[in-house]
Motif scaffolding. Sequence first.
Motif, PDB file in Angstrom:
ATOM      1  N   VAL A  83       0.839  -1.196   0.000  1.00  0.00           N
ATOM      2  CA  VAL A  83       0.000   0.000   0.000  1.00  0.00           C
ATOM      3  C   VAL A  83       0.873   1.244   0.000  1.00  0.00           C
ATOM      4  O   VAL A  83       1.820   1.349   0.790  1.00  0.00           O
ATOM      5  N   LEU A  84       0.553   2.175  -0.884  1.00  0.00           N
ATOM      6  CA  LEU A  84       1.180   3.502  -0.870  1.00  0.00           C
ATOM      7  C   LEU A  84       0.073   4.529  -0.700  1.00  0.00           C
ATOM      8  O   LEU A  84      -0.845   4.608  -1.520  1.00  0.00           O
ATOM      9  N   VAL A  85       0.156   5.311   0.363  1.00  0.00           N
ATOM     10  CA  VAL A  85      -0.784   6.403   0.589  1.00  0.00           C
ATOM     11  C   VAL A  85      -0.038   7.715   0.407  1.00  0.00           C
ATOM     12  O   VAL A  85       0.803   8.079   1.228  1.00  0.00           O
ATOM     13  N   ASN A  86      -0.317   8.390  -0.687  1.00  0.00           N
ATOM     14  CA  ASN A  86       0.293   9.698  -0.954  1.00  0.00           C
ATOM     15  C   ASN A  86      -0.534  10.759  -0.235  1.00  0.00           C
ATOM     16  O   ASN A  86      -1.487  11.316  -0.779  1.00  0.00           O
ATOM     17  N   ASN A  87      -0.161  10.998   1.024  1.00  0.00           N
ATOM     18  CA  ASN A  87      -0.933  11.887   1.883  1.00  0.00           C
ATOM     19  C   ASN A  87      -0.297  13.263   2.053  1.00  0.00           C
ATOM     20  O   ASN A  87      -1.009  14.245   2.267  1.00  0.00           O
ATOM     21  N   ALA A  88       1.021  13.347   1.960  1.00  0.00           N
ATOM     22  CA  ALA A  88       1.702  14.625   2.204  1.00  0.00           C
ATOM     23  C   ALA A  88       1.151  15.706   1.288  1.00  0.00           C
ATOM     24  O   ALA A  88       1.006  15.506   0.083  1.00  0.00           O
ATOM     25  N   GLY A  89       0.804  16.839   1.879  1.00  0.00           N
ATOM     26  CA  GLY A  89       0.240  17.926   1.082  1.00  0.00           C
ATOM     27  C   GLY A  89       0.381  19.252   1.794  1.00  0.00           C
ATOM     28  O   GLY A  89       0.512  19.303   3.022  1.00  0.00           O
ATOM     29  N   ILE A  90       0.349  20.317   1.033  1.00  0.00           N
ATOM     30  CA  ILE A  90       0.455  21.655   1.615  1.00  0.00           C
ATOM     31  C   ILE A  90      -0.561  22.590   0.962  1.00  0.00           C
ATOM     32  O   ILE A  90      -1.103  22.296  -0.105  1.00  0.00           O
TER      33      ILE A  90
END
Length: 247
Positions: A83-90
């Motif tokens: 599983v890859l969760v691309n959560n980082a955000g600004i």
Amino acid sequence: MTAQIALITGANKGIGFETARILGLDGMIVLVGARSAALGEKAAAALAEEGIDARFVHLDVTDAVSVQAAADRIEDELGRLDVLVNNAGITPTDASDPASSPPPSRVSPGLVRAAFETNVLGVVAVTNAMLPLLRRSPAGRIVNVSSSLGSLTRTTDPSASPSLPNLLPYNTSKTALNAVTVAYARELAGTPIKVNSVAPGFCATDLNGHTGTRTPAQGAAVVAGAAVLGGDGPTGAYLSEDGRVPW
């Protein structure tokens, strides 16, 4: 190794941390991706106190060297990723007070560029680095944490758009992220890997000065649900707690 392995970017706080908790309590090994070693180690330790196999992975999605180092470490220590969760955000403008944010005509290109560096290009960099590991999973899942503000249908709906914040850098970056989701889903069609965007809802996080009406845990439940979709689940979709979000 029988336990599934999940990498969550930006997992030291907010929705990312709560997603790591949910997946970890479900028995997954959770890799806590974070730019700050101190904050990442603290988050992993907090999860470990709950009996979760949580491991800090230094990961700055805007730094190619950091991204590749993270992929190399996962390769060496675990050999695959499920599983890859691309959560980082600004958001480079003030999402806690949209009225104080500049209108599009006064937004500098630099603010837009900053949003895209993390919210779009960072996702592409991390996904490309992790795909060889995800291809080794019998049922890989990629979840891109988007927002309903990325929906062109909703933001152009006369009945809804007046109440939605018109944050040019953030909103457009999430629309672009949705297009990224579709592109990867098309490439990976016919493979066991599913790729979806998720709108977790307006959650109280640092991103909006904790003004959200939902808890990070509520948003994380939506994200985690997309991370454990069954084989009959969708790919290339835009998902929320209430079902599919219109593009």
